[in-house]
Write a protein that holds these residues in place. Structure first.
Motif, PDB file in Angstrom:
ATOM      1  N   GLY A  16     104.098 -47.242  -1.629  1.00  0.00           N
ATOM      2  CA  GLY A  16     104.761 -48.544  -1.610  1.00  0.00           C
ATOM      3  C   GLY A  16     105.745 -48.713  -2.753  1.00  0.00           C
ATOM      4  O   GLY A  16     106.854 -49.231  -2.566  1.00  0.00           O
ATOM      5  N   LEU A  17     105.370 -48.252  -3.938  1.00  0.00           N
ATOM      6  CA  LEU A  17     106.247 -48.383  -5.101  1.00  0.00           C
ATOM      7  C   LEU A  17     107.489 -47.506  -4.964  1.00  0.00           C
ATOM      8  O   LEU A  17     108.600 -47.917  -5.321  1.00  0.00           O
ATOM      9  N   VAL A  18     107.317 -46.296  -4.432  1.00  0.00           N
ATOM     10  CA  VAL A  18     108.463 -45.402  -4.262  1.00  0.00           C
ATOM     11  C   VAL A  18     109.407 -45.939  -3.181  1.00  0.00           C
ATOM     12  O   VAL A  18     110.632 -45.852  -3.306  1.00  0.00           O
ATOM     13  N   LEU A  19     108.836 -46.511  -2.129  1.00  0.00           N
ATOM     14  CA  LEU A  19     109.678 -47.112  -1.087  1.00  0.00           C
ATOM     15  C   LEU A  19     110.486 -48.284  -1.646  1.00  0.00           C
ATOM     16  O   LEU A  19     111.645 -48.487  -1.288  1.00  0.00           O
ATOM     17  N   ALA A  20     109.859 -49.050  -2.530  1.00  0.00           N
ATOM     18  CA  ALA A  20     110.531 -50.225  -3.093  1.00  0.00           C
ATOM     19  C   ALA A  20     111.550 -49.849  -4.165  1.00  0.00           C
ATOM     20  O   ALA A  20     112.572 -50.528  -4.328  1.00  0.00           O
ATOM     21  N   HIS A  21     111.278 -48.757  -4.905  1.00  0.00           N
ATOM     22  CA  HIS A  21     112.140 -48.393  -6.041  1.00  0.00           C
ATOM     23  C   HIS A  21     112.337 -46.874  -6.062  1.00  0.00           C
ATOM     24  O   HIS A  21     111.749 -46.171  -6.888  1.00  0.00           O
ATOM     25  N   SER A  22     113.152 -46.382  -5.157  1.00  0.00           N
ATOM     26  CA  SER A  22     113.384 -44.937  -5.051  1.00  0.00           C
ATOM     27  C   SER A  22     113.966 -44.380  -6.346  1.00  0.00           C
ATOM     28  O   SER A  22     114.945 -44.905  -6.883  1.00  0.00           O
ATOM     29  N   GLY A  23     113.336 -43.317  -6.870  1.00  0.00           N
ATOM     30  CA  GLY A  23     113.831 -42.650  -8.068  1.00  0.00           C
ATOM     31  C   GLY A  23     113.457 -43.316  -9.379  1.00  0.00           C
ATOM     32  O   GLY A  23     113.741 -42.779 -10.452  1.00  0.00           O
ATOM     33  N   LYS A  24     112.818 -44.466  -9.327  1.00  0.00           N
ATOM     34  CA  LYS A  24     112.487 -45.192 -10.562  1.00  0.00           C
ATOM     35  C   LYS A  24     111.315 -44.558 -11.300  1.00  0.00           C
ATOM     36  O   LYS A  24     111.277 -44.539 -12.532  1.00  0.00           O
ATOM     37  N   TYR A  25     110.347 -44.040 -10.536  1.00  0.00           N
ATOM     38  CA  TYR A  25     109.100 -43.589 -11.147  1.00  0.00           C
ATOM     39  C   TYR A  25     109.036 -42.071 -11.285  1.00  0.00           C
ATOM     40  O   TYR A  25     109.417 -41.329 -10.372  1.00  0.00           O
ATOM     41  N   LEU A  26     108.515 -41.627 -12.433  1.00  0.00           N
ATOM     42  CA  LEU A  26     108.196 -40.227 -12.668  1.00  0.00           C
ATOM     43  C   LEU A  26     106.692 -40.039 -12.488  1.00  0.00           C
ATOM     44  O   LEU A  26     105.930 -41.018 -12.456  1.00  0.00           O
ATOM     45  N   ILE A  27     106.269 -38.791 -12.383  1.00  0.00           N
ATOM     46  CA  ILE A  27     104.837 -38.518 -12.275  1.00  0.00           C
ATOM     47  C   ILE A  27     104.093 -39.126 -13.461  1.00  0.00           C
ATOM     48  O   ILE A  27     103.005 -39.695 -13.314  1.00  0.00           O
ATOM     49  N   TYR A  28     104.704 -39.051 -14.641  1.00  0.00           N
ATOM     50  CA  TYR A  28     104.083 -39.596 -15.848  1.00  0.00           C
ATOM     51  C   TYR A  28     103.803 -41.095 -15.709  1.00  0.00           C
ATOM     52  O   TYR A  28     102.769 -41.592 -16.162  1.00  0.00           O
ATOM     53  N   ASP A  29     104.738 -41.826 -15.070  1.00  0.00           N
ATOM     54  CA  ASP A  29     104.560 -43.272 -14.900  1.00  0.00           C
ATOM     55  C   ASP A  29     103.300 -43.578 -14.093  1.00  0.00           C
ATOM     56  O   ASP A  29     102.548 -44.506 -14.414  1.00  0.00           O
ATOM     57  N   PHE A  30     103.079 -42.790 -13.049  1.00  0.00           N
ATOM     58  CA  PHE A  30     101.900 -43.022 -12.216  1.00  0.00           C
ATOM     59  C   PHE A  30     100.617 -42.565 -12.916  1.00  0.00           C
ATOM     60  O   PHE A  30      99.547 -43.120 -12.676  1.00  0.00           O
ATOM     61  N   GLU A  31     100.731 -41.544 -13.775  1.00  0.00           N
ATOM     62  CA  GLU A  31      99.572 -41.155 -14.594  1.00  0.00           C
ATOM     63  C   GLU A  31      99.100 -42.348 -15.420  1.00  0.00           C
ATOM     64  O   GLU A  31      97.905 -42.669 -15.471  1.00  0.00           O
ATOM     65  N   GLU A  32     100.063 -42.985 -16.085  1.00  0.00           N
ATOM     66  CA  GLU A  32      99.745 -44.127 -16.938  1.00  0.00           C
ATOM     67  C   GLU A  32      99.249 -45.316 -16.120  1.00  0.00           C
ATOM     68  O   GLU A  32      98.300 -46.002 -16.489  1.00  0.00           O
ATOM     69  N   MET A  33      99.907 -45.559 -15.005  1.00  0.00           N
ATOM     70  CA  MET A  33      99.600 -46.728 -14.185  1.00  0.00           C
ATOM     71  C   MET A  33      98.191 -46.666 -13.603  1.00  0.00           C
ATOM     72  O   MET A  33      97.461 -47.669 -13.582  1.00  0.00           O
ATOM     73  N   PHE A  34      97.793 -45.477 -13.125  1.00  0.00           N
ATOM     74  CA  PHE A  34      96.509 -45.354 -12.425  1.00  0.00           C
ATOM     75  C   PHE A  34      95.412 -44.697 -13.269  1.00  0.00           C
ATOM     76  O   PHE A  34      94.278 -44.567 -12.810  1.00  0.00           O
ATOM     77  N   GLY A  35      95.765 -44.274 -14.488  1.00  0.00           N
ATOM     78  CA  GLY A  35      94.755 -43.708 -15.370  1.00  0.00           C
ATOM     79  C   GLY A  35      94.220 -42.367 -14.910  1.00  0.00           C
ATOM     80  O   GLY A  35      93.016 -42.096 -15.024  1.00  0.00           O
ATOM     81  N   VAL A  36      95.099 -41.514 -14.361  1.00  0.00           N
ATOM     82  CA  VAL A  36      94.701 -40.179 -13.904  1.00  0.00           C
ATOM     83  C   VAL A  36      95.656 -39.151 -14.519  1.00  0.00           C
ATOM     84  O   VAL A  36      96.650 -39.508 -15.153  1.00  0.00           O
ATOM     85  N   ASN A  37      95.370 -37.854 -14.301  1.00  0.00           N
ATOM     86  CA  ASN A  37      96.246 -36.827 -14.868  1.00  0.00           C
ATOM     87  C   ASN A  37      97.347 -36.431 -13.887  1.00  0.00           C
ATOM     88  O   ASN A  37      97.358 -36.858 -12.729  1.00  0.00           O
ATOM     89  N   ASP A  38      98.270 -35.589 -14.364  1.00  0.00           N
ATOM     90  CA  ASP A  38      99.428 -35.222 -13.545  1.00  0.00           C
ATOM     91  C   ASP A  38      99.041 -34.423 -12.307  1.00  0.00           C
ATOM     92  O   ASP A  38      99.668 -34.548 -11.250  1.00  0.00           O
ATOM     93  N   LEU A  39      97.973 -33.608 -12.407  1.00  0.00           N
ATOM     94  CA  LEU A  39      97.541 -32.824 -11.244  1.00  0.00           C
ATOM     95  C   LEU A  39      97.069 -33.738 -10.111  1.00  0.00           C
ATOM     96  O   LEU A  39      97.295 -33.450  -8.932  1.00  0.00           O
ATOM     97  N   THR A  40      96.417 -34.834 -10.478  1.00  0.00           N
ATOM     98  CA  THR A  40      95.950 -35.789  -9.464  1.00  0.00           C
ATOM     99  C   THR A  40      97.135 -36.409  -8.729  1.00  0.00           C
ATOM    100  O   THR A  40      97.126 -36.519  -7.494  1.00  0.00           O
ATOM    101  N   ILE A  41      98.162 -36.808  -9.471  1.00  0.00           N
ATOM    102  CA  ILE A  41      99.343 -37.408  -8.842  1.00  0.00           C
ATOM    103  C   ILE A  41     100.055 -36.382  -7.958  1.00  0.00           C
ATOM    104  O   ILE A  41     100.503 -36.702  -6.845  1.00  0.00           O
TER     105      ILE A  41
END
Length: 285
Positions: A16-41
């Motif tokens: 949903g976030l990528v659909l709303a804001h294409s190119g805005k988020y990096l893998i690192y952003d989702f790591e921080e947002m969801f509290g998981v590591n880069d492999l999980t994302i």
């Protein structure tokens, strides 16, 4: 089970976030947002791609979706997300009424029906119509379970006709060792596509309504039916066109709107609206 729900919720929210804001988020952003590591994302993105979604991380260019998501994929994802995320904090009256009426039997009723739907087995059930005290035996070909007008309902074929049955009023269920050919998803979509509320019928009525101010401002943003046409008129009114399978349901809705909603066609709907309004007035004489 809890971990699976968390994963599905996270993956859908990433989508949903990528659909709303294409190119805005990096893998690192989702790591921080969801509290998981880069492999999980990265695994999340891979699983989303396995569903036919072209979602990719392009380094500093962020995460993007490179092609349109198929409608069938959306139809699978959205109910799943609603079931996990939205229902945790919303009031589901249909489910509460179902449980209130049947108690623990609600689970056995629901699961037995769904298993027969999945495996295309006929069912024999004892059913009591809402307006009657008589309990009757029915042999059905179950197609799907759906929610409508505050109740869980079963869409099924009975004696060659497609009908709906309230799950609350099913007394017993028995799986029969006789298979049937299910109707297609396209047929199911067509059945529900002309249902204004919850009535499922074979009739088709083209309806044209005129909404006078202040209704146009309220109605223009609304999607009442899957297929509808709204035309703005010079006088500030709008013409609303759609196809429904029941005039009774839309007549009651028109009367409940009060002043400013005019039936243009069909003539039979005009007469039904007038009769319904008179019946309401007679309650207060």
């Amino acid at each position: 089970m809890r971990d699976l729900k968390i994963k599905i919720k996270r993956q859908t929210e990433i989508l949903g976030l990528v659909l709303a804001h294409s190119g805005k988020y990096l893998i690192y952003d989702f790591e921080e947002m969801f509290g998981v590591n880069d492999l999980t994302i990265k695994r999340d993105l891979q699983e989303l791609r396995s569903f036919g979604i072209d979602i990719h991380s392009e380094g500093k260019k962020g995460i993007n979706i490179t092609s349109k998501i198929p409608t069938e994929t959306l139809k699978a994802i959205i109910p799943q997300y609603i079931g996990i995320a939205v229902n945790q904090s919303s009031y589901d009256q249909a489910t509460n009424l179902f449980i209130s009426k049947l108690g623990p039997k609600s689970i056995s009723t629901l699961t037995q029906l769904q298993m027969c739907i999945d495996q295309n087995f006929q069912v024999k059930m004892l059913y009591q119509k809402p307006e009657e005290k008589i309990v009757e035996e029915r042999i059905l070909e179950p197609h799907c379970i759906f929610q409508g007008d505050k109740h869980w309902r079963l869409l099924a074929s009975h004696k060659g006709s497609i009908k709906q049955f309230l799950l609350n009023n099913i007394k017993t269920i028995e799986k029969l060792e006789k298979k049937f050919k299910p109707i297609s998803q396209k047929q199911i979509d067509e059945i529900f596509g002309t249902s204004f509320k919850c009535w499922l019928g074979n009739e088709r009525y083209t309806v044209r309504l005129k909404f006078l101010p202040p209704w146009p401002d309220r109605m223009k943003p609304r999607q009442l039916m899957e297929f509808q046409k709204v035309t703005e008129e010079p006088d500030g009114s709008i013409i609303y066109e759609t196809v429904v399978n029941s005039l009774n349901e839309i007549a009651s809705w028109i009367v409940s709107r009060g002043e400013g909603v005019v039936v243009l066609e069909p003539e039979s709907l005009k007469k039904l609206v007038i009769k319904t309004a008179k019946d309401v007035i007679n309650n207060y004489k």
